[in-house]
Design a protein around this motif. Structure first.
Motif, mmCIF file in Angstrom:
data_model
loop_
_atom_site.group_PDB
_atom_site.id
_atom_site.type_symbol
_atom_site.label_atom_id
_atom_site.label_comp_id
_atom_site.label_asym_id
_atom_site.label_seq_id
_atom_site.Cartn_x
_atom_site.Cartn_y
_atom_site.Cartn_z
ATOM 1 N N PRO A 21 0.849 -1.189 0.000
ATOM 2 C CA PRO A 21 0.000 0.000 0.000
ATOM 3 C C PRO A 21 0.882 1.236 0.000
ATOM 4 N N MET A 22 0.260 2.399 -0.013
ATOM 5 C CA MET A 22 1.029 3.649 -0.010
ATOM 6 C C MET A 22 1.407 4.017 1.423
ATOM 7 N N ILE A 23 2.446 3.351 1.911
ATOM 8 C CA ILE A 23 2.947 3.629 3.264
ATOM 9 C C ILE A 23 4.459 3.848 3.157
ATOM 10 N N PRO A 24 5.063 4.486 4.157
ATOM 11 C CA PRO A 24 6.494 4.797 4.051
ATOM 12 C C PRO A 24 7.349 3.565 3.740
ATOM 13 N N GLU A 25 6.921 2.403 4.245
ATOM 14 C CA GLU A 25 7.716 1.188 4.013
ATOM 15 C C GLU A 25 7.861 0.860 2.527
ATOM 16 N N ALA A 26 6.932 1.331 1.702
ATOM 17 C CA ALA A 26 7.079 1.084 0.259
ATOM 18 C C ALA A 26 8.325 1.798 -0.257
ATOM 19 N N ALA A 27 8.476 3.065 0.128
ATOM 20 C CA ALA A 27 9.666 3.825 -0.290
ATOM 21 C C ALA A 27 10.922 3.258 0.369
ATOM 22 N N ILE A 28 10.795 2.885 1.643
ATOM 23 C CA ILE A 28 11.952 2.322 2.363
ATOM 24 C C ILE A 28 12.423 1.039 1.664
ATOM 25 N N ALA A 29 11.470 0.201 1.273
ATOM 26 C CA ALA A 29 11.810 -1.053 0.593
ATOM 27 C C ALA A 29 12.525 -0.787 -0.731
ATOM 28 N N MET A 30 12.010 0.167 -1.503
ATOM 29 C CA MET A 30 12.650 0.474 -2.788
ATOM 30 C C MET A 30 14.081 0.962 -2.580
ATOM 31 N N LEU A 31 14.245 1.893 -1.646
ATOM 32 C CA LEU A 31 15.571 2.461 -1.413
ATOM 33 C C LEU A 31 16.532 1.421 -0.837
#
Ligand code: WT7
Length: 657
Positions: free
Chosen positions: A147-157
């Motif tokens: 979903p659109m949660i900070p962990e999505a960006a954290i996972a990508m980075l």
């Protein structure tokens, strides 16, 4: 409020200039500045990009060769070593930005979180160590279904940090669609959440992952990492496949230096629909993508240090990759991420978010703007939107009426609008106003970004005269371009580089859009010229929906076309012939729509199913979609019908049988 037509936009003569105040403070301040950049870049594109690579990014090791172009395969900054996670995080920690908000997140139920650059860096380092601990190595592909949660960006980075290419799959795709993509990418691990909030309901993402992986359907996947987001009871497989994110995150160290990557190491693969059945894995690599998303974000959104920047896309699409995560963070900006969507229960939610955080730059899609128009001006008018200074749009042509509404109601007639044309394949924005420099015309994406040699051509590759329709094309490679189709370089060549035959060793990129250029050189993009639909700004292949339909036992043949729709831009209409024993019925129609949702996802649900005895075909057996498009939109069938094998089929379809 319909799609722009050649007639309606040819009459569009309004011109909007940025205010002096905006221009004076902008990165690119005048038309003369733009022209200088554009001309310099055109004269020597390689040198233009190299200068920017030098000044805008940090390198572990400088490149030897700026561009190695063996058409249609490009390599940029060959010999260079770089890491995009380093450029998005570490380099800001030695500046005043260390404690600046990197990511502001607002959840649909109203919960929120802010992560500073230092905090985001820490989370990313820890999670990168979690991935390593689970055996993920440089080069391994990682699926992200979030979903659109900070962990999505954290996972990508975190993936980028250790050099494991990610493949983000939009959380609205079905288990089947997820499975196909994980198989194609041979993902080693999947990152997901128990669920996400979507229009006041929980989307059970982990359950979809379980379905996708059931019966060993994706043997490459060894582990599943699950973020606890919605908190409902969630099945976790015994035997070590499934892990809670927070359990592992607390056990690891926060020390994880960024891996020095080769410029051309794969950063991610992202699937997108084409005109044939199977979605393509669009491959983007490290340095060129980093540079291109960085500089386009900086100049097009005119990022200033104090700005709060909000792009409403989902990280499952390229817009989320380039303009929520990588572009803004590489610039040290504050990027806002919102889990929710405007819905009947909260039609003003976007405007609340703008007011709450004092958003300065707002980037959304025409389909959303049309939905806002329908919900009524009272919602934005009831909020304080005075923090806004720049607006953007992307995803499909914007009709001048919607543009004017956006300008007046949201922009308070003071904010420039950047209508940005680009594609998953281009990595970043290609044709767009630079808001302090280029005057805008409602409905036009205006001019190419410096370094982009765009043109309108015929199928021989000749430039067409001004104001004549043609195919949108790009003449020279650029750093953000896709490098190949994952696992299928020949498909890459075929799809993008052979529609326009190479001439004297010169290759031309075929975008698949129809467009024209006006007397000022402004581009007007009309929409796809291939069998690709644009439903609410999402790309859908007609063949993809057709294969979903024929996988249902009742369906003998299916032909899918788009029908203009006020809200979605286009709506899916399916013409169906049935297998012998099946009868057309309202119930079957519902069942088939649901079947498409199961096979692909809700974005592909046909708005209409039309049963017919036969489909119009040419003598060589090709379905004549052009005729069906006419019929679907209630127009008279136009153009040549002489190649039709059986004219009575058309007559019957007209009569609605
Ligand atoms: C297709 C690419 C890249 C971001 C979102 C969509 C259409 C995109 C515009 C625009 C007219 C546009 C084109 C393009 N499109 N932006 N500003 N004006 N059309 O990415 O899913 O790869 O789709 O979206 O048809 O080819 P995508």
């Amino acid at each position: 409020m319909s799609q722009p037509t050649i007639e309606s936009i040819l009459q569009e003569k309004r011109l909007f200039q940025p205010s002096n105040e905006f221009s004076q403070n902008a990165h690119i301040k005048s038309m003369a500045d733009y022209q200088r950049f554009y001309d310099t870049a055109k004269a020597n594109p390689e040198q233009f990009w190299a200068n920017l690579a030098e000044t805008e990014l940090e390198w572990f090791q400088k490149w030897d060769t700026i561009l190695d172009w063996q058409p249609p395969f490009a390599k940029w900054f060959v010999g260079g070593k770089i890491n995009i996670s380093y450029n998005c995080l570490d380099r800001h920690l030695t500046t005043w930005r260390k404690n600046k908000a990197a990511l502001i997140w607002e959840g649909e139920p109203g919960d929120s979180r802010t992560l500073t650059y230092a905090q985001l860096h820490r989370e990313v380092c820890q999670f990168a160590n979690v991935l390593k601990q689970l055996g993920v190595q440089k080069g391994d592909r990682v699926g992200i279904y979030m979903p659109m949660i900070p962990e999505a960006a954290i996972a990508m980075l975190a993936c980028a940090r250790i050099g494991a290419p990610h493949s983000v799959v939009f959380g609205g795709f079905s288990a089947e669609a997820l499975r196909d993509r994980l198989i194609d990418a041979q993902a080693k691990l999947v990152i997901t959440a128990d669920g996400g909030w979507r229009k006041d309901a929980i989307v059970p993402l982990k359950e979809q992952v379980d379905k996708a992986l059931a019966d060993g359907a994706v043997p490459s996947v060894e582990n599943v990492l699950v973020v606890k987001r919605t908190g409902q009871e969630t099945y976790m497989q015994l035997g070590g496949r499934d892990h809670w994110w927070h359990d592992l995150q607390k056990e690891v160290s926060a020390d994880c230096p960024a891996e020095p990557m080769d410029s051309e190491d794969m950063l991610f693969v992202l699937y997108t629909s084409g005109s044939t059945g199977k979605p393509k894995g669009v491959v983007h690599t490290t340095a060129g993508y980093n540079l291109y998303t960085h500089i386009t974000t900086k100049w097009i959104f005119d990022l200033q240090d104090t700005d709060v920047y909000w792009c409403t896309a989902d990280v499952g699409w390229i817009t989320g990759h380039s303009y929520i995560v990588y572009g803004p963070l590489s610039n040290g900006a504050t990027t806002l991420m919102y889990e929710g969507a405007p819905r009947a229960s909260n039609p003003g939610c976007f405007w609340d978010v703008i007011e709450k955080y004092g958003v300065n730059i707002f980037y959304t899609a025409p389909t959303a703007i049309r939905a806002f128009i329908k919900m009524g001006e009272q919602h934005p008018n009831g909020r304080n939107l005075s923090s806004l200074r720049l607006l953007g749009t992307v995803g499909e042509p914007i009709n001048p009426e919607a543009w004017m509404w956006y300008h007046r109601v949201i922009g308070g007639e003071r904010c420039p609008i950047v209508d940005t044309w680009w594609q998953t394949e281009t990595g970043g924005i290609m044709i767009t106003p630079l808001p302090g420099a280029i005057s805008t015309k409602p409905g036009s994406a205006t001019l190419p970004f410096p370094g982009i040699i765009a043109d309108i051509v015929d199928l021989e590759g000749n430039s067409v005269p001004e104001n004549e329709g043609g195919y949108l094309a790009v003449r020279h490679p650029w750093p953000g371009m896709m490098r190949t189709v994952y696992g299928d370089p020949e498909r890459f060549r075929r799809t993008y580089w052979e529609h326009i035959p190479p001439k004297d060793g010169k290759y031309t990129y075929f975008a698949g859009d129809g467009a024209r250029k006006d007397e000022d050189g402004y581009f007007w993009v009309m929409g796809r010229v291939d069998d690709v639909l644009n439903v609410s700004g999402h790309r859908l292949g007609t063949m993809e929906v057709e294969s979903a339909l024929v996988s249902h036992p009742a369906v003998a043949e299916a032909a899918v076309v788009g029908k203009p729709d006020d809200l979605k831009g286009e709506e899916v209409v399916a013409f169906i012939t049935l297998e012998g024993t099946y009868q057309a019925s309202e119930e079957l129609s519902k069942e088939l729509k649901q079947h498409v949702v199961k096979e692909i996802g809700a974005i592909a649900r046909p708005g209409e199913i039309r049963f017919t005895d036969a489909l119009p075909k040419t003598r060589s057996g090709k379905i004549m979609r052009r005729l069906l498009r006419n019929l679907a939109s209630g127009q008279e069938v136009s153009g040549d019908t002489s190649t039709l094998e059986d004219r009575s089929v058309l007559d019957k379809l007209r009569q609605g049988t």
